[in-house]
Motif scaffolding. Structure first.
Motif, PDB file in Angstrom:
ATOM      1  N   ALA A 162     -11.747  12.135   9.056  1.00  0.00           N
ATOM      2  CA  ALA A 162     -10.949  12.769  10.264  1.00  0.00           C
ATOM      3  C   ALA A 162     -10.666  11.605  11.092  1.00  0.00           C
ATOM      4  CB  ALA A 162     -11.807  13.862  10.964  1.00  0.00           C
ATOM      5  N   ARG A 163     -11.009  10.421  11.085  1.00  0.00           N
ATOM      6  CA  ARG A 163     -10.769   9.384  12.047  1.00  0.00           C
ATOM      7  C   ARG A 163      -9.929   8.284  11.676  1.00  0.00           C
ATOM      8  NH1 ARG A 163     -12.748   3.995  12.683  1.00  0.00           N
ATOM      9  NH2 ARG A 163     -14.071   3.496  11.124  1.00  0.00           N
ATOM     10  N   ILE A 164      -9.424   8.696  10.268  1.00  0.00           N
ATOM     11  CA  ILE A 164      -8.465   7.484   9.570  1.00  0.00           C
ATOM     12  C   ILE A 164      -6.952   8.051   9.619  1.00  0.00           C
ATOM     13  CG2 ILE A 164      -8.124   6.277   7.265  1.00  0.00           C
ATOM     14  CD1 ILE A 164     -10.838   6.040   8.447  1.00  0.00           C
ATOM     15  N   PRO A 165      -6.427   7.621  10.606  1.00  0.00           N
ATOM     16  CA  PRO A 165      -4.901   7.737  10.913  1.00  0.00           C
ATOM     17  C   PRO A 165      -3.947   7.665   9.439  1.00  0.00           C
ATOM     18  CG  PRO A 165      -5.155   5.948  11.785  1.00  0.00           C
ATOM     19  CD  PRO A 165      -6.780   6.319  11.502  1.00  0.00           C
ATOM     20  N   HIS A 166      -4.464   6.708   8.769  1.00  0.00           N
ATOM     21  CA  HIS A 166      -3.655   6.058   7.702  1.00  0.00           C
ATOM     22  C   HIS A 166      -3.494   7.387   6.430  1.00  0.00           C
ATOM     23  CE1 HIS A 166      -4.642   2.277   9.381  1.00  0.00           C
ATOM     24  NE2 HIS A 166      -3.593   1.879   8.650  1.00  0.00           N
ATOM     25  N   PHE A 167      -4.329   8.396   6.626  1.00  0.00           N
ATOM     26  CA  PHE A 167      -4.091   9.534   5.524  1.00  0.00           C
ATOM     27  C   PHE A 167      -2.855  10.506   6.101  1.00  0.00           C
ATOM     28  CE2 PHE A 167      -8.943   9.555   5.264  1.00  0.00           C
ATOM     29  CZ  PHE A 167      -8.811   8.692   3.879  1.00  0.00           C
ATOM     30  N   TYR A 168      -2.252  10.119   7.144  1.00  0.00           N
ATOM     31  CA  TYR A 168      -0.983  10.647   7.653  1.00  0.00           C
ATOM     32  C   TYR A 168       0.135   9.642   7.055  1.00  0.00           C
ATOM     33  CZ  TYR A 168      -3.663  14.008  10.241  1.00  0.00           C
ATOM     34  OH  TYR A 168      -4.760  15.115  10.537  1.00  0.00           O
ATOM     35  N   TYR A 169      -0.121   8.768   6.619  1.00  0.00           N
ATOM     36  CA  TYR A 169       1.000   7.765   6.155  1.00  0.00           C
ATOM     37  C   TYR A 169       1.616   7.825   4.749  1.00  0.00           C
ATOM     38  CZ  TYR A 169      -0.518   5.232  10.548  1.00  0.00           C
ATOM     39  OH  TYR A 169      -0.927   4.918  11.561  1.00  0.00           O
ATOM     40  N   ASN A 170       0.962   8.898   4.035  1.00  0.00           N
ATOM     41  CA  ASN A 170       1.581   9.193   2.608  1.00  0.00           C
ATOM     42  C   ASN A 170       1.396   8.277   1.557  1.00  0.00           C
ATOM     43  OD1 ASN A 170       2.836  11.007   0.946  1.00  0.00           O
ATOM     44  ND2 ASN A 170       5.175  10.513   1.619  1.00  0.00           N
ATOM     45  N   PHE A 171       0.053   8.121   1.185  1.00  0.00           N
ATOM     46  CA  PHE A 171      -0.408   7.278   0.090  1.00  0.00           C
ATOM     47  C   PHE A 171      -0.087   5.976   0.537  1.00  0.00           C
ATOM     48  CE2 PHE A 171       0.288  11.325  -1.969  1.00  0.00           C
ATOM     49  CZ  PHE A 171      -1.139  11.460  -2.629  1.00  0.00           C
ATOM     50  N   TYR A 172      -0.422   5.568   1.812  1.00  0.00           N
ATOM     51  CA  TYR A 172      -0.258   4.018   2.040  1.00  0.00           C
ATOM     52  C   TYR A 172      -1.334   3.057   1.893  1.00  0.00           C
ATOM     53  CZ  TYR A 172       0.953   0.163   5.450  1.00  0.00           C
ATOM     54  OH  TYR A 172       1.429  -1.113   5.630  1.00  0.00           O
ATOM     55  N   VAL A 173      -2.546   3.745   1.835  1.00  0.00           N
ATOM     56  CA  VAL A 173      -3.841   2.886   1.966  1.00  0.00           C
ATOM     57  C   VAL A 173      -3.883   1.895   0.748  1.00  0.00           C
ATOM     58  CG1 VAL A 173      -4.775   3.958   3.743  1.00  0.00           C
ATOM     59  CG2 VAL A 173      -4.928   4.876   1.362  1.00  0.00           C
ATOM     60  N   TYR A 174      -3.620   2.517  -0.740  1.00  0.00           N
ATOM     61  CA  TYR A 174      -3.827   1.804  -1.642  1.00  0.00           C
ATOM     62  C   TYR A 174      -3.203   0.557  -1.803  1.00  0.00           C
ATOM     63  CZ  TYR A 174       0.819   2.108  -4.068  1.00  0.00           C
ATOM     64  OH  TYR A 174       2.084   1.961  -4.275  1.00  0.00           O
ATOM     65  N   GLN A 175      -2.085   0.184  -0.963  1.00  0.00           N
ATOM     66  CA  GLN A 175      -1.397  -1.010  -0.900  1.00  0.00           C
ATOM     67  C   GLN A 175      -2.167  -2.104  -0.286  1.00  0.00           C
ATOM     68  OE1 GLN A 175       3.139   0.870  -0.825  1.00  0.00           O
ATOM     69  NE2 GLN A 175       1.684   1.525   0.667  1.00  0.00           N
ATOM     70  N   TYR A 176      -3.147  -1.709   0.837  1.00  0.00           N
ATOM     71  CA  TYR A 176      -3.967  -2.710   1.126  1.00  0.00           C
ATOM     72  C   TYR A 176      -4.850  -3.404   0.069  1.00  0.00           C
ATOM     73  CZ  TYR A 176      -3.255  -0.825   6.062  1.00  0.00           C
ATOM     74  OH  TYR A 176      -2.826  -0.576   7.543  1.00  0.00           O
ATOM     75  N   ALA A 177      -5.356  -2.648  -0.661  1.00  0.00           N
ATOM     76  CA  ALA A 177      -5.939  -3.171  -1.742  1.00  0.00           C
ATOM     77  C   ALA A 177      -5.240  -3.956  -2.942  1.00  0.00           C
ATOM     78  CB  ALA A 177      -6.730  -1.869  -2.575  1.00  0.00           C
ATOM     79  N   THR A 178      -4.254  -3.353  -3.162  1.00  0.00           N
ATOM     80  CA  THR A 178      -3.278  -4.004  -4.400  1.00  0.00           C
ATOM     81  C   THR A 178      -2.822  -5.517  -3.439  1.00  0.00           C
ATOM     82  OG1 THR A 178      -1.423  -2.776  -3.618  1.00  0.00           O
ATOM     83  CG2 THR A 178      -2.445  -2.374  -5.509  1.00  0.00           C
ATOM     84  N   SER A 179      -2.357  -5.498  -2.148  1.00  0.00           N
ATOM     85  CA  SER A 179      -1.910  -6.291  -1.535  1.00  0.00           C
ATOM     86  C   SER A 179      -2.857  -7.539  -1.274  1.00  0.00           C
ATOM     87  CB  SER A 179      -1.317  -5.887  -0.240  1.00  0.00           C
ATOM     88  OG  SER A 179      -0.279  -5.205  -0.377  1.00  0.00           O
ATOM     89  N   PHE A 180      -4.423  -7.340  -1.141  1.00  0.00           N
ATOM     90  CA  PHE A 180      -5.322  -8.060  -1.011  1.00  0.00           C
ATOM     91  C   PHE A 180      -5.437  -8.843  -2.200  1.00  0.00           C
ATOM     92  CE2 PHE A 180      -9.707  -9.421  -0.909  1.00  0.00           C
ATOM     93  CZ  PHE A 180     -10.275  -9.810   0.387  1.00  0.00           C
ATOM     94  N   CYS A 181      -5.541  -8.251  -3.140  1.00  0.00           N
ATOM     95  CA  CYS A 181      -5.722  -8.995  -4.667  1.00  0.00           C
ATOM     96  C   CYS A 181      -4.571  -9.828  -4.959  1.00  0.00           C
ATOM     97  CB  CYS A 181      -5.883  -7.882  -5.639  1.00  0.00           C
ATOM     98  SG  CYS A 181      -7.213  -6.525  -5.685  1.00  0.00           S
ATOM     99  N   ALA A 182      -3.348  -9.430  -4.331  1.00  0.00           N
ATOM    100  CA  ALA A 182      -2.194 -10.449  -4.619  1.00  0.00           C
ATOM    101  C   ALA A 182      -2.457 -11.599  -3.716  1.00  0.00           C
ATOM    102  CB  ALA A 182      -0.995  -9.600  -4.266  1.00  0.00           C
ATOM    103  N   ALA A 183      -2.854 -11.259  -2.448  1.00  0.00           N
ATOM    104  CA  ALA A 183      -2.871 -12.374  -1.438  1.00  0.00           C
ATOM    105  C   ALA A 183      -4.016 -13.331  -1.836  1.00  0.00           C
ATOM    106  CB  ALA A 183      -3.277 -11.880   0.097  1.00  0.00           C
ATOM    107  N   VAL A 184      -5.047 -12.911  -2.595  1.00  0.00           N
ATOM    108  CA  VAL A 184      -6.194 -13.850  -3.108  1.00  0.00           C
ATOM    109  C   VAL A 184      -5.513 -14.847  -4.076  1.00  0.00           C
ATOM    110  CG1 VAL A 184      -8.086 -14.175  -4.369  1.00  0.00           C
ATOM    111  CG2 VAL A 184      -8.077 -12.292  -2.500  1.00  0.00           C
ATOM    112  N   ALA A 185      -4.754 -14.275  -4.975  1.00  0.00           N
ATOM    113  CA  ALA A 185      -4.050 -15.375  -5.832  1.00  0.00           C
ATOM    114  C   ALA A 185      -3.106 -15.927  -4.966  1.00  0.00           C
ATOM    115  CB  ALA A 185      -3.403 -14.422  -7.024  1.00  0.00           C
ATOM    116  N   ILE A 186      -2.383 -15.395  -4.318  1.00  0.00           N
ATOM    117  CA  ILE A 186      -1.122 -16.557  -3.702  1.00  0.00           C
ATOM    118  C   ILE A 186      -1.882 -17.689  -2.821  1.00  0.00           C
ATOM    119  CG2 ILE A 186       0.354 -16.241  -1.877  1.00  0.00           C
ATOM    120  CD1 ILE A 186       1.230 -13.627  -2.870  1.00  0.00           C
ATOM    121  N   ALA A 187      -3.000 -17.232  -1.783  1.00  0.00           N
ATOM    122  CA  ALA A 187      -3.634 -18.228  -1.254  1.00  0.00           C
ATOM    123  C   ALA A 187      -4.272 -19.200  -2.147  1.00  0.00           C
ATOM    124  CB  ALA A 187      -4.640 -17.502  -0.381  1.00  0.00           C
TER     125      ALA A 187
END
Length: 598
Positions: A512-537
């Motif tokens: 109930a405290r996570i505003p991203h649940f109103y962003y229409n399947f946004y949050v998974y991109q934090y995870a995929t982006s983190f994995c991509a960022a680890v590789a890029i860095a």
């Protein structure tokens, strides 16, 4: 930490963003609104004859681009004013006004895409030959054609567009209720003084070395959420229901498919993330076991998940210190990158501290034709420094894309939105590790690295799984209510954190405290982006300039191709589980190193 929040007019102006860089006053904003509405009146006269000739098609596309650019600019001004104090009635009115205008214009111009889709491909090719200026819009037209199967008739598109304002109701209610109306009790801080609990102070309290403070904050916060949990459940249910309407009316098989297809991403990427993370929960369980050992507790509770595992090392980081460290850490990205950082810090791109009525959390937002703006709620913590670096990553991504691309191709897709921000964080962490000579400080930094994996890959995938399950329930005809939402969330939490974590009853209400649940399947991109960022860095730090050049080309690409393809420019392929598996393998290595250090 201030005992009471300042009102907006009490905040030091140098610590606020300068919205006069957008409009010198509200009257100029009103004038732009009039100009936008005037151009919209011109555009609607083309209804029924978009593809009448090469010239009419060009006029339609140019007018549409002008209106979109100006409307986005005007929206950003109103939204930033609203977010600095959501209790300000004038700014509430401006924000509601721009949303109403956006919904009306969306409806008014909804005939464009269906008419382009009805135009024969050979006819379009003739238009391209006759009018060279149409070359600019070829990619835009191809993107419209990609969505042909889910584009309705002009009449139906107008009806769907008319629902836009209504469809925002659930998220607007949630924002107003949680940010303005909801009040939390006071708790005693580390010094035994009564301090008001707020959204902005909640996580800093959970980071406290004092376990009594952590537990008190945790229980007070979620007990308050529990008091309003039925209202919050109804709000979230309304959000999911409007998604079901939109996905079904457009012929999608699910809300998930509708959401990711809008960004030209396959649902398999989402499902692959959830599957791969669930296959690697052993790394998170090992992290939890290590945390329990480091904290020296018989039972590890959910209110123990934010406090550093390594004690007596955490120190306050002032905003000034954070700026200096971030600039040094990101020097590997070149002088031009650092100069832009300094410009943003010096010229009030950033709204720094919390005040009454201010939007919680942190974000970066930009409108084409102006520099980015960043909202922070800085509390002088180590994590706040990383949040600042994170949001600056978003800002730099926007700056590079806006500088390199025309407006219509400048807005990068949400799928890649978290890559630059997370890459900044990882480069900052690697810089701190490289320059660390103290064994205990290194352990503290490794702890932070692990917390990033926990919070960004595992936690966001946990959210993604919850969102997928709850959306599927409504799609299958089931209802969402406080009881089943809380049960589902708690069950997922127990599975993710494993046997060494006590999943306290209160954690059931965290959804109930996570505003991203109103962003229409946004949050998974934090995870995929983190994995991509680890590789890029890693490529930036090992290869140097060639990797930096590839990375900046990616940052400058806007939406000129499918986001998965753009990431390949930077050297990452998220069509396979390899980047996720590699990132989680790295987490496993860090767990082992920290175990050896402690």
């Amino acid at each position: 930490m201030a005992k009471e929040l300042l009102t907006r007019d009490q905040v030091n102006v140098e610590d606020t963003w300068n919205l006069k860089d957008m409009y010198s006053n509200d009257s100029d904003w009103e004038e732009d609104i009039k100009a936008i509405l005037g151009k919209t009146e011109e555009l609607v006269k083309f209804e029924g004859r978009v593809c009448e000739s090469a010239d009419t098609l060009l006029q339609v596309l140019e007018l549409s681009a002008f209106i979109s650019e100006k409307l986005e600019f005007a929206y950003n001004y109103a939204a930033r004013l609203f977010d600095e104090d959501q209790g300000n009635t004038l700014h509430q009115s401006m924000n509601q006004k721009i949303f109403s205008i956006m919904a009306k214009i969306s409806s008014d111009v909804s005939f464009i895409d269906p008419e382009i889709l009805a135009c024969d491909e050979s006819k379009l090719e003739e238009f391209y030959d006759k009018e060279p200026k149409l070359d600019l819009y070829k990619k835009q037209i191809k993107e419209v054609q990609r969505l042909k199967a889910h584009t309705l008739s002009a009449e139906m598109e107008k009806v769907v567009a008319m629902t836009a304002e209504m469809s925002n109701t659930a998220s607007e209610v949630y924002e107003a209720f949680t940010n303005v109306d909801m009040k939390f009790p006071t708790i005693k801080d580390e010094d035994g003084e009564e301090v008001e609990l707020t959204h902005g102070r909640f996580v800093p309290f959970l980071m406290s070395a004092n376990r009594r403070v952590r537990e008190d904050a945790f229980k007070a916060y979620y007990d308050t959420m529990k008091d309003y949990i039925n209202t919050l459940a109804s709000s979230y249910s309304g959000e999911v229901k409007q998604r079901v309407f939109h996905s079904r009316v457009r012929g999608y098989s699910s809300n998930l498919e509708a959401a990711v297809n809008a960004n030209n991403v396959s649902p398999e990427v989402y499902e692959n993330l959830v599957k791969t993370v669930n296959a690697n929960l052993d790394k998170l369980h090992a992290y939890v076991s290590l945390r329990k050992k480091c904290l020296g507790v018989d039972e590890l509770h959910m209110y123990d998940i934010y406090t550093p595992m390594i004690s007596d090392v955490a120190k306050k980081v002032t905003y000034k210190e954070a700026q200096e460290t971030i600039c040094k850490a990101l020097a590997v990205l070149g002088d031009d990158y650092v100069e832009l950082l300094k410009e943003g810090f010096a010229n009030r791109w950033i709204d720094v501290y919390e005040n009454k009525g201010k939007q919680g959390g942190a974000y970066s937002a930009t409108a084409y034709g102006c520099h980015p703006y960043m909202l922070l709620n800085y509390n002088d913590t180590f994590d706040d420094m990383f949040t600042t670096a994170h949001e600056m990553g978003h800002s730099m991504h926007s700056h590079y894309s806006n500088s390199a691309q025309p407006y219509i191709y400048s807005n990068y897709k949400i799928f890649v939105a978290e890559v630059a921000s997370t890459c900044n964080e990882i480069l900052l962490l690697e810089y701190l590790l490289k320059n660390c000579t103290d064994k205990k400080e290194r352990a503290y930094l490794l702890n932070h690295y692990l917390d990033s994996f926990k919070g960004t890959v595992y936690r966001q995938t946990q959210f993604a799984e919850f969102e997928k399950i709850t959306n599927e329930m409504v799609e299958n005809g089931d209802s969402l209510n406080a009881e089943n939402l809380s049960t589902i969330y708690k069950d997922i939490n127990e599975r993710y954190y494993g046997p060494d974590m006590i999943s306290d009853p209160e954690i059931a209400y965290e959804w109930a405290r996570i505003p991203h649940f109103y962003y229409n399947f946004y949050v998974y991109q934090y995870a995929t982006s983190f994995c991509a960022a680890v590789a890029i860095a890693e490529m930036i730090l090992t290869e140097g300039e060639p990797a930096v050049a590839r990375y900046k080309k990616f940052l400058s690409s806007g939406c000129t191709d499918a986001p998965v393809e753009l990431l390949k420019i930077a050297g990452v392929d998220l069509t396979t589980p390899a980047p996720i598996e590699a990132a989680l393998a790295k987490m496993g290595e860090i767990v082992k190193e920290l175990e050896e250090l402690v």
